[in-house]
Enzyme design. Structure first.
Site, PDB file in Angstrom:
ATOM      1  N   HIS A  17      28.352 -22.544 -63.081  1.00 24.99           N
ATOM      2  CA  HIS A  17      28.608 -22.957 -64.473  1.00 24.99           C
ATOM      3  C   HIS A  17      30.107 -22.927 -64.785  1.00 24.99           C
ATOM      4  O   HIS A  17      30.633 -23.834 -65.435  1.00 24.99           O
ATOM      5  CB  HIS A  17      27.898 -22.009 -65.449  1.00 24.99           C
ATOM      6  CG  HIS A  17      26.400 -22.089 -65.426  1.00 24.99           C
ATOM      7  ND1 HIS A  17      25.597 -20.974 -65.381  1.00 24.99           N
ATOM      8  CD2 HIS A  17      25.554 -23.152 -65.444  1.00 24.99           C
ATOM      9  CE1 HIS A  17      24.326 -21.346 -65.402  1.00 24.99           C
ATOM     10  NE2 HIS A  17      24.271 -22.657 -65.424  1.00 24.99           N
ATOM     11  N   LYS A  41      11.435 -22.416 -70.445  1.00 24.99           N
ATOM     12  CA  LYS A  41      11.816 -21.286 -69.576  1.00 24.99           C
ATOM     13  C   LYS A  41      11.650 -19.972 -70.323  1.00 24.99           C
ATOM     14  O   LYS A  41      11.953 -19.887 -71.517  1.00 24.99           O
ATOM     15  CB  LYS A  41      13.286 -21.417 -69.137  1.00 24.99           C
ATOM     16  CG  LYS A  41      13.570 -22.586 -68.211  1.00 24.99           C
ATOM     17  CD  LYS A  41      15.052 -22.585 -67.838  1.00 24.99           C
ATOM     18  CE  LYS A  41      15.423 -23.780 -66.964  1.00 24.99           C
ATOM     19  NZ  LYS A  41      16.885 -23.887 -66.797  1.00 24.99           N
ATOM     20  N   ARG A  90      24.111 -30.568 -58.861  1.00 27.21           N
ATOM     21  CA  ARG A  90      24.192 -30.030 -57.496  1.00 27.21           C
ATOM     22  C   ARG A  90      23.504 -30.956 -56.513  1.00 27.21           C
ATOM     23  O   ARG A  90      23.722 -30.879 -55.318  1.00 27.21           O
ATOM     24  CB  ARG A  90      23.530 -28.648 -57.441  1.00 27.21           C
ATOM     25  CG  ARG A  90      24.304 -27.550 -58.133  1.00 27.21           C
ATOM     26  CD  ARG A  90      23.428 -26.364 -58.406  1.00 27.21           C
ATOM     27  NE  ARG A  90      22.345 -26.745 -59.299  1.00 27.21           N
ATOM     28  CZ  ARG A  90      21.578 -25.891 -59.983  1.00 27.21           C
ATOM     29  NH1 ARG A  90      21.759 -24.595 -59.839  1.00 27.21           N
ATOM     30  NH2 ARG A  90      20.625 -26.325 -60.785  1.00 27.21           N
ATOM     31  N   SER A 127      20.783 -20.118 -61.744  1.00 31.84           N
ATOM     32  CA  SER A 127      20.465 -18.908 -62.510  1.00 31.84           C
ATOM     33  C   SER A 127      19.120 -18.326 -62.088  1.00 31.84           C
ATOM     34  O   SER A 127      18.964 -17.100 -61.973  1.00 31.84           O
ATOM     35  CB  SER A 127      20.434 -19.227 -64.005  1.00 31.84           C
ATOM     36  OG  SER A 127      21.704 -19.613 -64.453  1.00 31.84           O
TER      37      SER A 127
HETATM   38  O1  PNS Z   1      20.322 -24.863 -68.436  1.00 34.74           O
HETATM   39  P1  PNS Z   1      19.141 -25.694 -68.856  1.00 34.74           P
HETATM   40  O2  PNS Z   1      17.925 -24.819 -69.119  1.00 34.74           O
HETATM   41  O3  PNS Z   1      18.842 -26.807 -67.896  1.00 34.74           O
HETATM   42  O4  PNS Z   1      19.555 -26.383 -70.229  1.00 34.74           O
HETATM   43  C1  PNS Z   1      18.605 -27.123 -70.975  1.00 34.74           C
HETATM   44  C2  PNS Z   1      19.002 -27.102 -72.456  1.00 34.74           C
HETATM   45  C3  PNS Z   1      19.047 -25.663 -72.972  1.00 34.74           C
HETATM   46  C4  PNS Z   1      20.372 -27.738 -72.592  1.00 34.74           C
HETATM   47  C5  PNS Z   1      17.961 -27.928 -73.256  1.00 34.74           C
HETATM   48  O5  PNS Z   1      16.680 -27.322 -73.127  1.00 34.74           O
HETATM   49  C6  PNS Z   1      18.331 -28.050 -74.736  1.00 34.74           C
HETATM   50  O6  PNS Z   1      19.141 -28.889 -75.070  1.00 34.74           O
HETATM   51  N1  PNS Z   1      17.735 -27.195 -75.601  1.00 34.74           N
HETATM   52  C7  PNS Z   1      18.010 -27.182 -77.025  1.00 34.74           C
HETATM   53  C8  PNS Z   1      16.855 -27.848 -77.803  1.00 34.74           C
HETATM   54  C9  PNS Z   1      16.896 -29.357 -77.587  1.00 34.74           C
HETATM   55  O7  PNS Z   1      17.784 -30.048 -78.048  1.00 34.74           O
HETATM   56  N2  PNS Z   1      15.888 -29.873 -76.871  1.00 34.74           N
HETATM   57  C10 PNS Z   1      15.791 -31.293 -76.545  1.00 34.74           C
HETATM   58  C11 PNS Z   1      16.605 -31.577 -75.293  1.00 34.74           C
HETATM   59  S1  PNS Z   1      16.659 -33.315 -74.914  1.00 34.74           S
END
Ligand code: PNS
Length: 160
Positions: A17, A41, A90, A127
């Site tokens: 990150h 998650k 990645r 992670s």
């Molecule tokens: O590190 P990650 O888990 O791949 O990140 C995913 C994340 C947290 C960026 C995504 O779940 C997110 O944007 N969550 C906030 C709520 C939201 O906007 N959901 C719609 C995503 S298109």
């Protein structure tokens, strides 16, 4: 002034990150690391702990700040005045997971998502794997910034 958001669960922040945040900062004047909840998650660290360790780990990077995304990422991006979301890739599996989110975010706010290819030397770091290694007592100090390993071990019960 150009602003980008680097969003993610960051549960926990890894060296991968940090590499992506640095690359984003080389392209934008300001980078906002947005720590969000991923509803698919189950988190080990609560959001406050993730923010605390990320702020400490990124404190030496000028033009980088860490904030909580409390709701839709698309709304957060608009509120901070960002012109892009930056995410690291990645490999192909990352792209397959990221593309639907990029398309949805563009649908919601017309924001661009920029993908950067991370350092291949860090491509094994995720992670989820960091937590799994720690859970079984393995070493994670060369996978995460200083301070993060301590927080992960504490969250796992301090026995690792
Ligand atoms: O590190 P990650 O888990 O791949 O990140 C995913 C994340 C947290 C960026 C995504 O779940 C997110 O944007 N969550 C906030 C709520 C939201 O906007 N959901 C719609 C995503 S298109």
């Amino acid at each position: 002034m150009t602003i980008a958001v680097c969003p993610g669960s960051f549960d926990p922040l890894t060296l991968g990150h940090v590499d992506v945040v640095r690359r984003a900062r080389s392209m934008f004047d300001e980078v906002v690391v947005g720590i969000a909840r991923n509803s698919s998650k189950h988190a080990l660290l609560d959001v406050a702990a993730r923010v605390e360790v990320a702020r400490a780990a990124l404190a030496d990077l000028d033009g980088v700040r860490v904030e909580v995304v409390d709701g839709l990422l698309a709304d957060f991006v608009r509120d901070v005045g960002a012109s892009a979301i930056v995410k690291g890739l990645r490999g192909g599996a990352d792209f397959d997971a990221e593309l639907p989110m990029a398309l949805m975010n563009r649908h919601l706010t017309d924001v661009e998502t920029v993908f950067v290819v991370g350092d291949p030397a860090l491509a094994h770091i995720a992670s989820s794997l960091v937590k799994d290694v720690a859970r079984f007592g393995g070493p994670i100090d060369d996978l995460v910034p200083g301070g993060v390993a301590v927080a992960v071990r504490e969250a796992l019960g301090g026995a690792r």
